[in-house]
Design a protein around this motif. Structure first.
Motif, PDB file in Angstrom:
ATOM      1  N   SER A  59       0.804  -1.216   0.000  1.00 44.13           N
ATOM      2  CA  SER A  59       0.000   0.000   0.000  1.00 44.13           C
ATOM      3  C   SER A  59       0.836   1.265   0.000  1.00 44.13           C
ATOM      4  CB  SER A  59      -0.911  -0.006   1.228  1.00 44.13           C
ATOM      5  OG  SER A  59      -0.145  -0.162   2.393  1.00 44.13           O
ATOM      6  N   ASP A  60       2.115   1.167   0.284  1.00 46.62           N
ATOM      7  CA  ASP A  60       2.975   2.347   0.349  1.00 46.62           C
ATOM      8  C   ASP A  60       3.973   2.320  -0.782  1.00 46.62           C
ATOM      9  OD1 ASP A  60       2.219   1.680   3.346  1.00 46.62           O
ATOM     10  OD2 ASP A  60       2.579   3.835   3.154  1.00 46.62           O
ATOM     11  N   SER A  61       3.996   3.385  -1.560  1.00 46.01           N
ATOM     12  CA  SER A  61       4.895   3.432  -2.706  1.00 46.01           C
ATOM     13  C   SER A  61       6.344   3.487  -2.294  1.00 46.01           C
ATOM     14  CB  SER A  61       4.557   4.664  -3.566  1.00 46.01           C
ATOM     15  OG  SER A  61       4.695   5.846  -2.799  1.00 46.01           O
ATOM     16  N   SER A  62       6.597   3.834  -1.023  1.00 43.50           N
ATOM     17  CA  SER A  62       7.969   3.941  -0.544  1.00 43.50           C
ATOM     18  C   SER A  62       8.596   2.597  -0.257  1.00 43.50           C
ATOM     19  CB  SER A  62       8.004   4.797   0.731  1.00 43.50           C
ATOM     20  OG  SER A  62       7.214   4.188   1.727  1.00 43.50           O
ATOM     21  N   ALA A  63       7.791   1.556  -0.278  1.00 46.48           N
ATOM     22  CA  ALA A  63       8.302   0.239   0.061  1.00 46.48           C
ATOM     23  C   ALA A  63       8.264  -0.682  -1.144  1.00 46.48           C
ATOM     24  CB  ALA A  63       7.466  -0.365   1.187  1.00 46.48           C
ATOM     25  N   GLU A  64       9.164  -1.632  -1.165  1.00 42.74           N
ATOM     26  CA  GLU A  64       9.166  -2.623  -2.215  1.00 42.74           C
ATOM     27  C   GLU A  64       8.048  -3.618  -1.970  1.00 42.74           C
ATOM     28  OE1 GLU A  64      12.974  -4.390  -2.098  1.00 42.74           O
ATOM     29  OE2 GLU A  64      14.035  -2.587  -2.699  1.00 42.74           O
ATOM     30  N   SER A  65       7.678  -4.359  -3.032  1.00 42.86           N
ATOM     31  CA  SER A  65       6.680  -5.402  -2.854  1.00 42.86           C
ATOM     32  C   SER A  65       7.241  -6.471  -1.940  1.00 42.86           C
ATOM     33  CB  SER A  65       6.294  -6.005  -4.202  1.00 42.86           C
ATOM     34  OG  SER A  65       7.429  -6.608  -4.801  1.00 42.86           O
ATOM     35  N   VAL A  66       6.352  -7.164  -1.242  1.00 46.89           N
ATOM     36  CA  VAL A  66       6.786  -8.182  -0.301  1.00 46.89           C
ATOM     37  C   VAL A  66       6.251  -9.532  -0.720  1.00 46.89           C
ATOM     38  CG1 VAL A  66       6.919  -6.609   1.639  1.00 46.89           C
ATOM     39  CG2 VAL A  66       4.781  -7.784   1.167  1.00 46.89           C
ATOM     40  N   THR A 257      -3.935   5.994   9.810  1.00 51.37           N
ATOM     41  CA  THR A 257      -3.468   5.164   8.702  1.00 51.37           C
ATOM     42  C   THR A 257      -3.902   3.725   8.935  1.00 51.37           C
ATOM     43  OG1 THR A 257      -1.344   4.303   9.533  1.00 51.37           O
ATOM     44  CG2 THR A 257      -1.361   6.580   8.729  1.00 51.37           C
ATOM     45  N   MET A 258      -3.687   2.914   7.912  1.00 51.86           N
ATOM     46  CA  MET A 258      -3.861   1.463   8.025  1.00 51.86           C
ATOM     47  C   MET A 258      -2.530   0.778   7.714  1.00 51.86           C
ATOM     48  SD  MET A 258      -7.091   0.234   8.543  1.00 51.86           S
ATOM     49  CE  MET A 258      -7.299  -1.202   7.500  1.00 51.86           C
ATOM     50  N   THR A 259      -1.433   1.492   7.885  1.00 54.96           N
ATOM     51  CA  THR A 259      -0.128   1.028   7.434  1.00 54.96           C
ATOM     52  C   THR A 259       0.244  -0.333   8.001  1.00 54.96           C
ATOM     53  OG1 THR A 259       0.645   3.301   7.188  1.00 54.96           O
ATOM     54  CG2 THR A 259       2.328   1.585   7.315  1.00 54.96           C
ATOM     55  N   GLU A 260       0.227  -0.454   9.323  1.00 55.35           N
ATOM     56  CA  GLU A 260       0.687  -1.695   9.949  1.00 55.35           C
ATOM     57  C   GLU A 260      -0.267  -2.862   9.683  1.00 55.35           C
ATOM     58  OE1 GLU A 260       2.616   1.612  12.357  1.00 55.35           O
ATOM     59  OE2 GLU A 260       0.721   1.268  11.348  1.00 55.35           O
ATOM     60  N   THR A 261      -1.558  -2.584   9.755  1.00 54.69           N
ATOM     61  CA  THR A 261      -2.536  -3.647   9.539  1.00 54.69           C
ATOM     62  C   THR A 261      -2.440  -4.199   8.120  1.00 54.69           C
ATOM     63  OG1 THR A 261      -4.052  -2.789  11.211  1.00 54.69           O
ATOM     64  CG2 THR A 261      -4.999  -4.161   9.491  1.00 54.69           C
ATOM     65  N   ARG A 262      -2.328  -3.321   7.146  1.00 55.21           N
ATOM     66  CA  ARG A 262      -2.184  -3.778   5.764  1.00 55.21           C
ATOM     67  C   ARG A 262      -0.892  -4.553   5.578  1.00 55.21           C
ATOM     68  NH1 ARG A 262      -4.190   1.952   3.206  1.00 55.21           N
ATOM     69  NH2 ARG A 262      -6.433   1.492   3.132  1.00 55.21           N
ATOM     70  N   ARG A 263       0.141  -4.101   6.265  1.00 56.13           N
ATOM     71  CA  ARG A 263       1.430  -4.768   6.119  1.00 56.13           C
ATOM     72  C   ARG A 263       1.372  -6.195   6.672  1.00 56.13           C
ATOM     73  NH1 ARG A 263       4.594  -3.757   2.165  1.00 56.13           N
ATOM     74  NH2 ARG A 263       6.768  -3.400   2.625  1.00 56.13           N
ATOM     75  N   ILE A 264       0.664  -6.361   7.776  1.00 58.17           N
ATOM     76  CA  ILE A 264       0.484  -7.707   8.338  1.00 58.17           C
ATOM     77  C   ILE A 264      -0.193  -8.611   7.306  1.00 58.17           C
ATOM     78  CG2 ILE A 264      -0.905  -9.030   9.986  1.00 58.17           C
ATOM     79  CD1 ILE A 264       1.636  -8.077  11.238  1.00 58.17           C
ATOM     80  N   SER A 265      -1.226  -8.081   6.638  1.00 51.88           N
ATOM     81  CA  SER A 265      -1.918  -8.863   5.620  1.00 51.88           C
ATOM     82  C   SER A 265      -0.983  -9.220   4.469  1.00 51.88           C
ATOM     83  CB  SER A 265      -3.127  -8.077   5.096  1.00 51.88           C
ATOM     84  OG  SER A 265      -3.711  -8.735   3.996  1.00 51.88           O
ATOM     85  N   GLU A 511      11.706   2.251   8.511  1.00 51.98           N
ATOM     86  CA  GLU A 511      11.218   3.515   7.975  1.00 51.98           C
ATOM     87  C   GLU A 511      10.712   3.379   6.549  1.00 51.98           C
ATOM     88  OE1 GLU A 511      14.042   6.618   8.480  1.00 51.98           O
ATOM     89  OE2 GLU A 511      13.986   6.550  10.672  1.00 51.98           O
ATOM     90  N   ASP A 512      11.259   2.409   5.803  1.00 50.43           N
ATOM     91  CA  ASP A 512      10.798   2.203   4.427  1.00 50.43           C
ATOM     92  C   ASP A 512       9.606   1.248   4.357  1.00 50.43           C
ATOM     93  OD1 ASP A 512      11.963  -0.200   5.023  1.00 50.43           O
ATOM     94  OD2 ASP A 512      13.302  -0.248   3.283  1.00 50.43           O
ATOM     95  N   ILE A 513       9.024   0.958   5.493  1.00 45.96           N
ATOM     96  CA  ILE A 513       7.835   0.117   5.628  1.00 45.96           C
ATOM     97  C   ILE A 513       8.138  -1.364   5.433  1.00 45.96           C
ATOM     98  CG2 ILE A 513       5.331   0.047   5.169  1.00 45.96           C
ATOM     99  CD1 ILE A 513       6.281   2.726   5.962  1.00 45.96           C
ATOM    100  N   SER A 514       9.402  -1.716   5.328  1.00 47.78           N
ATOM    101  CA  SER A 514       9.751  -3.139   5.296  1.00 47.78           C
ATOM    102  C   SER A 514       9.710  -3.689   6.714  1.00 47.78           C
ATOM    103  CB  SER A 514      11.139  -3.346   4.685  1.00 47.78           C
ATOM    104  OG  SER A 514      12.132  -2.703   5.479  1.00 47.78           O
ATOM    105  N   LEU A 515       9.595  -5.007   6.836  1.00 54.30           N
ATOM    106  CA  LEU A 515       9.499  -5.641   8.151  1.00 54.30           C
ATOM    107  C   LEU A 515      10.796  -5.466   8.932  1.00 54.30           C
ATOM    108  CD1 LEU A 515       7.950  -7.477  10.149  1.00 54.30           C
ATOM    109  CD2 LEU A 515       8.983  -9.432   8.965  1.00 54.30           C
ATOM    110  N   ASN A 516      10.677  -5.001  10.177  1.00 58.41           N
ATOM    111  CA  ASN A 516      11.826  -4.884  11.071  1.00 58.41           C
ATOM    112  C   ASN A 516      11.942  -6.191  11.858  1.00 58.41           C
ATOM    113  OD1 ASN A 516      13.807  -4.285  12.895  1.00 58.41           O
ATOM    114  ND2 ASN A 516      12.706  -2.627  13.919  1.00 58.41           N
ATOM    115  N   GLU A 517      12.860  -7.038  11.451  1.00 59.55           N
ATOM    116  CA  GLU A 517      12.975  -8.365  12.069  1.00 59.55           C
ATOM    117  C   GLU A 517      13.780  -8.342  13.362  1.00 59.55           C
ATOM    118  OE1 GLU A 517      12.685 -11.930   9.668  1.00 59.55           O
ATOM    119  OE2 GLU A 517      13.475 -10.757   7.986  1.00 59.55           O
TER     120      GLU A 517
END
Length: 617
Positions: A59-66, A257-265, A511-517
């Motif tokens: 959902s965020d253009s700043s991040a690569e596809s996952v 925002t729905m940033t984190e929830t969408r990222r989980i999905s 910060e780039d919306i990628s997963l922080n492991e």
């Protein structure tokens, strides 16, 4: 909380900075041990299944596809912890090797054995060896005394398992650290003094059956608000029926925002059952959060559960919710006047006549602003898991002034929103994290804890047991966490929390919306969302249909105008029946009883990992 501050200056593009201060920083809940983290392990009890891997857009253009790993559900089978009876006491004066300056004494009264050790200060530590019969949970009891308030740490091996304060009354006090996991064989238990000087009489290690015997279940529970609407009742009914059987997945989103929830999905292929938002923006003119309620409404429309917390910026125009960044004094707001059902005009007259303070009026004004937002959700038939005034006992927020002021504020908030604003869609979630701050069974529906223990994937059963000691009549939730616990560990520990709310921001994403492991690995999140014990949004029952059934059956009582008797019911309830000291509102016995003796220590600090976290903050 990672103390990058949440303030009115926050921008919408910023991720959550971390709400929850480590649970160990709260004065009472910290007494529970972190040592059970050693009991967390992924076992072979998961039934293997093949995973389906797809590439999903983000959902965020700043991040690569996952890469989305949609795994078939795994069946989780609990691995029962072995249990062997054991209890052994070591008299401190019988220790053969003593540090220089530490000696045996008999001056104090009520010691056991032939004496006790005296002179233990920050230069010393004493170690006792116990031959443990099994890898299991143990409770460790120490009998200690001090002439001035002192602080101590207990370690098992090299692992700190708890810090506690010894009162400076000169009397021997029994300090118990409960449910500490230790491996079979010779174990070294060491006592260190970090502040002051203590005398040690004895140490007892006893096998604990608390975890083995833990069975989470509730009878027919009902909401504290007797006028709760069918939507709240349907949700609470489901939560109570599921308690101890399954765990609701939850995710905190950055405000607006729905940033984190969408990222989980995108990461797991499944949505969390609960989306948690924050009503922080709505008491001030802020540039963030304008879409917040729209997201909540759409989430509910899609079958999800809505949850809200409130980082309440200091009333009267404050720009921060933190105590050290605000001069707002809650104690100045406390009043004996019955104010919860008065209009703002009536309250302004009371202020003009100096019957209430400016601080009191400012609090009511903020409550009314936030209540307008919650009323929008009520009017759309949306129930809300409502968690205000969180983490009060840690002292970080302006509402953390003291126990009695906090309980007065909770009571005012509950009465104003329930009786004046008729917010019958709320399910009240308490998370002050200290038994002295508990608001009572009649003013909350769920009790919860915020747990920040970086990388610790244990089920955190010792925290759950602590809350169960406060009340066994409510579902118990992990409202926030930095690291999502392993579902296998939760099953092994019998610690099936009602729901688990993963904190967002840097605890989940870079910060780039990628997963922080650093806090949660992709593998651990996928496992948490892909098993038969956790519930995702896709697996929730049709709660709207259940609400309709309740209404059709005539079980919903139409919230008629509340009578004076109904309004006063919460005035007359005893918030804490075990307490005797009055809160500032003298109509309730809600203050702390300073005469009550406790059998366990009020530990005030944390384990090594938590200490490092606070130093970093």
């Amino acid at each position: 909380m990672k103390r990058t501050r949440i303030t009115a200056l926050a921008a919408a593009v910023l991720l959550l900075t971390g709400c929850g201060h480590s649970i160990g920083e709260n004065s009472s809940i910290a007494e529970v041990s972190e040592a059970s983290s050693e009991a967390s392990s992924e076992t072979a009890s998961e039934t293997a299944s093949e995973a389906v891997t797809t590439t999903a857009p983000v959902s965020d253009s700043s991040a690569e596809s996952v890469t989305t790993t949609v795994e078939a559900e795994k069946k989780i089978t609990a691995v029962e912890t072995a249990f062997k009876e054991y209890s052994q006491t070591a008299e401190a004066e019988e220790l053969k090797e003593l540090p220089e300056g530490v000696k045996s004494a008999k001056k104090r009264k009520d010691f056991s054995g032939k004496g006790y050790l005296t002179g233990l200060n920050s230069k010393h530590s004493v170690t006792f060896e116990f031959d443990l019969p099994e890898s299991q949970y143990y409770s460790i009891a120490l009998t200690v005394a001090a002439d001035k308030e002192s602080k101590c740490t207990l370690t098992v091996g090299e692992t700190p398992v708890g810090e506690f304060t010894v009162p400076g009354d000169g009397k021997f006090t029994l300090v118990t650290l409960k449910n500490i996991y230790a491996e079979k064989g010779k174990a070294q238990f060491a006592l260190l003094t970090s502040k002051g000087a203590v005398d040690l009489d004895s140490i007892t290690v006893t096998a604990s059956s608390d975890v083995r015997d833990l069975k989470l279940s509730l009878g027919k529970a009902s909401l504290v608000n007797k006028n709760a609407d069918v939507n709240a009742r349907a949700l609470y009914e489901y939560i109570c029926q599921s308690y101890g059987k399954t765990v609701l997945t939850g995710q905190h989103d950055t405000v607006g925002t729905m940033t984190e929830t969408r990222r989980i999905s995108e990461i797991t292929g499944r949505y969390p059952a609960v989306r948690f938002g924050d009503l922080m923006p709505f008491t001030q003119d802020m540039i963030i959060g304008e879409n917040e309620l729209e997201y909540a409404e759409k989430w509910a429309e899609d079958g999800g559960i809505v949850g809200y917390m409130w980082h309440w910026l200091a009333p009267g125009g404050g720009k921060s919710c933190y105590a050290d960044e605000s001069d707002f004094d809650l104690s100045k707001a406390v009043t004996k006047e019955k104010i919860y059902d008065l209009s703002l005009d009536e309250l302004k007259k009371l202020k003009k006549s100096k019957k209430i303070s400016a601080e009191c009026l400012a609090i009511i004004e903020d409550i009314d602003k936030v209540s307008e937002k919650l009323a929008e959700l009520r009017d759309k038939g949306i129930a809300v898991l409502w968690r205000p005034l969180h983490e009060a006992s840690n002292g970080y927020f302006w509402w953390s002034k003291d126990e009695s002021s906090y309980i007065w504020l909770w009571k005012l908030l509950y009465q104003r929103q329930t009786n004046y604003h008729k917010l019958n869609n709320l399910i009240w979630v308490w998370s002050a994290q200290d038994d002295d701050w508990y608001v009572g069974d009649r003013m909350c529906d769920i009790v919860s804890a915020d747990i920040y223990d970086k990388g610790n994937t244990a089920g955190q059963v010792e925290k759950l047991l602590f809350l169960q000691d406060i009340t066994a009549n409510k579902p118990i939730a992990m409202a926030e966490c930095g690291t999502t616990p392993s579902i296998q560990s939760m099953a092994d520990q019998h610690a099936l929390w009602s729901y688990v709310g993963q904190w967002g921001g840097s605890y989940l994403l870079n910060e780039d919306i990628s997963l922080n492991e650093e806090y949660n690995t992709l593998e651990s999140l996928v496992k948490f969302y892909s098993n038969d014990l956790t519930v995702t949004r896709e697996e929730l029952p049709d709660l709207k249909a259940r609400a309709a059934e309740l209404a059709k059956a005539g079980e919903e009582k139409k919230p008629a105008e509340t009578t004076a008797k109904d309004k006063d019911s919460s005035e007359k309830e005893t918030v804490k029946t075990e307490k005797t000291t009055k809160a500032p509102d003298s109509s309730e016995g809600s203050g702390a009883d300073t005469t009550t003796k406790k059998t366990t220590a009020k530990t005030t600090k944390k384990t090594a990992s938590e200490t490092a976290k606070k130093q970093a903050d």
